[in-house]
Motif scaffolding. Structure first.
Motif, PDB file in Angstrom:
ATOM      1  N   PRO A 145      -5.412   3.882  -0.708  1.00  0.00           N
ATOM      2  CA  PRO A 145      -5.962   2.984   0.325  1.00  0.00           C
ATOM      3  C   PRO A 145      -5.326   3.233   1.695  1.00  0.00           C
ATOM      4  O   PRO A 145      -5.893   2.860   2.715  1.00  0.00           O
ATOM      5  N   MET A 146      -4.166   3.866   1.692  1.00  0.00           N
ATOM      6  CA  MET A 146      -3.512   4.209   2.973  1.00  0.00           C
ATOM      7  C   MET A 146      -4.420   5.075   3.838  1.00  0.00           C
ATOM      8  O   MET A 146      -4.327   5.074   5.068  1.00  0.00           O
ATOM      9  N   SER A 147      -5.286   5.861   3.149  1.00  0.00           N
ATOM     10  CA  SER A 147      -6.172   6.756   3.895  1.00  0.00           C
ATOM     11  C   SER A 147      -7.100   5.951   4.815  1.00  0.00           C
ATOM     12  O   SER A 147      -7.538   6.428   5.845  1.00  0.00           O
ATOM     13  N   LEU A 148      -7.377   4.687   4.431  1.00  0.00           N
ATOM     14  CA  LEU A 148      -8.228   3.834   5.263  1.00  0.00           C
ATOM     15  C   LEU A 148      -7.526   3.499   6.569  1.00  0.00           C
ATOM     16  O   LEU A 148      -8.141   3.428   7.630  1.00  0.00           O
ATOM     17  N   ILE A 149      -6.198   3.297   6.460  1.00  0.00           N
ATOM     18  CA  ILE A 149      -5.419   2.996   7.662  1.00  0.00           C
ATOM     19  C   ILE A 149      -5.301   4.253   8.514  1.00  0.00           C
ATOM     20  O   ILE A 149      -5.507   4.234   9.723  1.00  0.00           O
ATOM     21  N   LEU A 160       0.836  -1.215   0.000  1.00  0.00           N
ATOM     22  CA  LEU A 160       0.000   0.000   0.000  1.00  0.00           C
ATOM     23  C   LEU A 160       0.865   1.257   0.000  1.00  0.00           C
ATOM     24  O   LEU A 160       0.435   2.315  -0.447  1.00  0.00           O
ATOM     25  N   VAL A 190     -14.056   6.017   1.062  1.00  0.00           N
ATOM     26  CA  VAL A 190     -13.726   4.749   1.720  1.00  0.00           C
ATOM     27  C   VAL A 190     -13.960   3.587   0.752  1.00  0.00           C
ATOM     28  O   VAL A 190     -13.136   2.685   0.621  1.00  0.00           O
ATOM     29  N   ASP A 214      -4.710  -4.386  10.134  1.00  0.00           N
ATOM     30  CA  ASP A 214      -4.284  -3.252  10.946  1.00  0.00           C
ATOM     31  C   ASP A 214      -5.283  -3.048  12.083  1.00  0.00           C
ATOM     32  O   ASP A 214      -6.434  -2.684  11.815  1.00  0.00           O
ATOM     33  N   TYR A 243     -15.173  -1.244   7.099  1.00  0.00           N
ATOM     34  CA  TYR A 243     -15.252  -0.642   5.761  1.00  0.00           C
ATOM     35  C   TYR A 243     -16.052  -1.495   4.772  1.00  0.00           C
ATOM     36  O   TYR A 243     -15.657  -1.671   3.619  1.00  0.00           O
ATOM     37  N   PHE A 292      -6.751  -7.627   2.951  1.00  0.00           N
ATOM     38  CA  PHE A 292      -6.629  -6.584   3.978  1.00  0.00           C
ATOM     39  C   PHE A 292      -7.794  -6.638   4.951  1.00  0.00           C
ATOM     40  O   PHE A 292      -8.945  -6.853   4.550  1.00  0.00           O
ATOM     41  N   ARG A 349      -2.004  -7.683  -5.982  1.00  0.00           N
ATOM     42  CA  ARG A 349      -2.722  -7.495  -4.715  1.00  0.00           C
ATOM     43  C   ARG A 349      -3.983  -8.369  -4.680  1.00  0.00           C
ATOM     44  O   ARG A 349      -4.283  -9.001  -3.686  1.00  0.00           O
ATOM     45  N   ILE A 406     -11.191   1.005  -0.444  1.00  0.00           N
ATOM     46  CA  ILE A 406     -11.340  -0.446  -0.267  1.00  0.00           C
ATOM     47  C   ILE A 406     -11.147  -1.160  -1.608  1.00  0.00           C
ATOM     48  O   ILE A 406     -10.444  -2.158  -1.709  1.00  0.00           O
ATOM     49  N   ARG A 450      -9.480  -0.168  -4.159  1.00  0.00           N
ATOM     50  CA  ARG A 450      -8.057  -0.139  -4.547  1.00  0.00           C
ATOM     51  C   ARG A 450      -7.284  -1.201  -3.757  1.00  0.00           C
ATOM     52  O   ARG A 450      -6.446  -1.906  -4.302  1.00  0.00           O
ATOM     53  N   SER A 451      -7.580  -1.315  -2.448  1.00  0.00           N
ATOM     54  CA  SER A 451      -6.847  -2.293  -1.627  1.00  0.00           C
ATOM     55  C   SER A 451      -7.193  -3.730  -2.030  1.00  0.00           C
ATOM     56  O   SER A 451      -6.385  -4.627  -1.855  1.00  0.00           O
TER      57      SER A 451
END
Lengths: 209, 318
Positions: free
Chosen positions: B308-312, A51, B217, A153, A88, A82, A76, B221, B223-224
């Motif tokens: 997707p980092m924004s989700l973390i 990521l 979001v 996470d 989400y 994830f 991915r 998601i 994208r992740s």
């Protein structure tokens, strides 16, 4: 499959977040990255899971460097799952549709729903189920394509003790998949095969139990 | 509409030279006889166009026409008018509640019949003989509508122009394309349409930007989970196109209803008689598709770039 990180350094807005991280993670086991807030565990998780790109250093999945992968989206989709602190789930899709959102084989969903104990919720929407059930659905979504690694996470950050233990026990059940979990939750120690302890951006200890 | 009325009748229009509006045109009626003698001229209709109060209505279109044009009006009651008689359009007849006589320019005329015309402009008017129209508007004729056998219109136009320095003959299409009133309406509608097109695109960009922000979001998601940027762009544009098509269908249905309602409103005397032709409906459909695609493209690109980092980070971790 083996995940290997070599000389990972990461800066964010001139702040040195990670310092020379070197580690190897085996699939088919649970690896916990633990540490205080600000220790860099989430940044490390994001770098290992593709990521986030590290400022320097390399991440290899077996012999394949993440840098060399041309279609990272496809990689991915096939190899990585994830689970985030918040489930989400997409609110206009039901649980089953959420799980099969990007599935290579949507027929697997029923087996997965059953294994995770949420088969009876397949047609419900995320606001119609409990927090623990949502997180189970999010785990099912992460597992639908049989990924080599699932990165989580703070997966129990929003759950009570009972549900949190339920999540870790689920991880244990999927023996074929490697789980890499960044968490504050000390209960992970009872379930993890390997624990990576982070402090101020450094790997302080790695121990296997 | 006036342009429809002119288009459906005659191949050549003859008016006074250099006039800005046919209502101001004044030509000698006797020229019609000379035009009729030109080879391949089939028919010449003479018209006097004017507007005047009729009974209690402040303004109504008055069509002074030669007898050979009466047949253009479909009689639904009575007969074609003789001297000091008029026939009235169905709409005017309804508004005036089937009058026996009408007063035009302080002169009283007997109503000889009622006609129906598909052209709203005519249906809301009064038709009168040329002699009477001439006495009301103090002119010999406003224009000639010349019908030809199947022949080169330009050539006949040139022959008509050669008859008198004070007249101007143009093919109907040429006349409509160059008629100031129509030009002004066309330019105005083009400008308004262009502005509406731009406003529409901006509206879609703005709306879709809000949608993308609201669904950040979801795109993170996706994208992740390995959705490609292209897949997200296509998904968002497809969603916008579906909304655009539904909106188009609603708009077309609503337009038909509104135009039909306006057409039946006595207040407008049938002068506003809009029509949605199949070609117009098809053009609007494609414009809607283009607008939706252009308007959603930029927000779709933004959506495809959601990190997707924004989700973390939303979890507050580091």
């Amino acid at each position: 499959m083996r995940l290997k990180a070599q000389h990972i350094e990461h800066f964010y807005a001139q702040e040195h977040i990670l310092h020379d991280i070197n580690l190897e993670i085996e699939s088919s086991c649970i690896t916990a990255i633990v540490g205080e807030s600000g220790s860099g565990k989430t940044t490390l998780l994001a770098i290992l899971s593709s990521l986030l790109r590290a400022s320097s250093g390399s991440v290899h999945y077996d012999d394949i460097s993440l840098e060399a992968i041309k279609n990272i989206d496809e990689f991915r989709k096939k190899n990585i799952g994830f689970v985030f602190q918040f489930h989400y789930l997409i609110d206009y899709l039901n649980i089953e549709e959420n799980i099969t959102l990007n599935a290579l084989d949507a027929t697997k969903s029923s087996v997965l729903l059953k294994a995770l104990g949420i088969k009876h919720l397949a047609s419900r929407y995320s606001d119609e189920v409990s927090g623990g059930e949502r997180q189970r659905a999010a785990i099912a979504r992460a597992l639908i394509n049989d990924p080599t690694f699932v990165f989580a996470d703070e997966p129990t950050g929003n759950l009570d003790t009972k549900n949190a233990i339920g999540v870790f026990e689920l991880f244990k059940e999927f023996k074929e998949t490697g789980f890499v979990v960044a968490t504050h939750d000390k209960k992970i120690i009872d379930y993890a095969d390997t624990i990576i302890e982070m402090e101020d951006g450094f790997v302080k200890n790695i121990y296997t139990q | 509409m006036y342009s429809t009325m002119l288009k459906t009748d005659g191949d050549i229009i003859v008016t006074q030279k250099g006039i800005s509006d046919t209502f101001f045109s004044d030509i000698n009626r006797s020229l019609g006889l000379k035009i009729e003698k030109i080879e391949n001229v089939k028919k010449v209709n003479t018209l006097i166009l004017g507007a005047s109060p009729v009974n209690n209505l402040p303004i109504v279109g008055i069509y002074g026409v030669s007898k050979n044009r009466f047949e253009n009006y479909r009689l639904i009651r009575g007969k074609y008018p003789d001297l000091h008689e008029v026939m009235v359009g169905e709409k005017i007849n309804n508004i005036l509640q089937a009058p026996k006589t009408v007063t035009i320019s302080k002169k009283e005329f007997k109503v000889s019949g009622v006609y129906k015309s598909d052209i709203g402009f005519e249906d809301g008017g009064v038709v009168i003989g040329l002699e009477d129209a001439s006495s009301i508007f103090h002119k010999s004729a406003s224009l000639f509508l010349v019908t030809l056998d199947d022949i080169n219109k330009q050539d006949i136009s040139a022959q008509i122009n050669a008859l008198d320095d004070g007249i101007e003959a143009k093919t109907t299409d040429e006349f409509i394309d160059n008629y100031n009133q129509f030009k002004i309406i066309k330019i105005s509608s083009d400008v308004i349409s262009s502005l509406a097109f731009l406003m529409g695109i901006l509206g879609i960009v703005s709306m879709m930007s809000m949608v993308v922000n609201d669904r950040k979001v979801e795109f993170g998601i996706m994208r992740s989970l390995g959705f490609s940027s292209r897949a997200i762009i296509i998904k968002l544009i497809a969603e916008t196109l579906i909304v655009a098509i539904l909106a188009y269908l609603c708009a077309i249905a609503l337009s038909y209803l509104i135009l039909d309602a306006i057409g039946h409103m006595e207040k407008f005397q049938g002068y506003i008689n809009g029509d949605i032709t199949p070609s117009l409906a098809i053009s609007v459909f494609f414009i809607s598709i283009i607008m939706a695609t252009l308007g959603s493209l930029l927000p779709a690109i933004w959506a495809s770039r959601v990190d997707p980092m924004s989700l973390i980070l939303q979890g507050g971790a580091r």
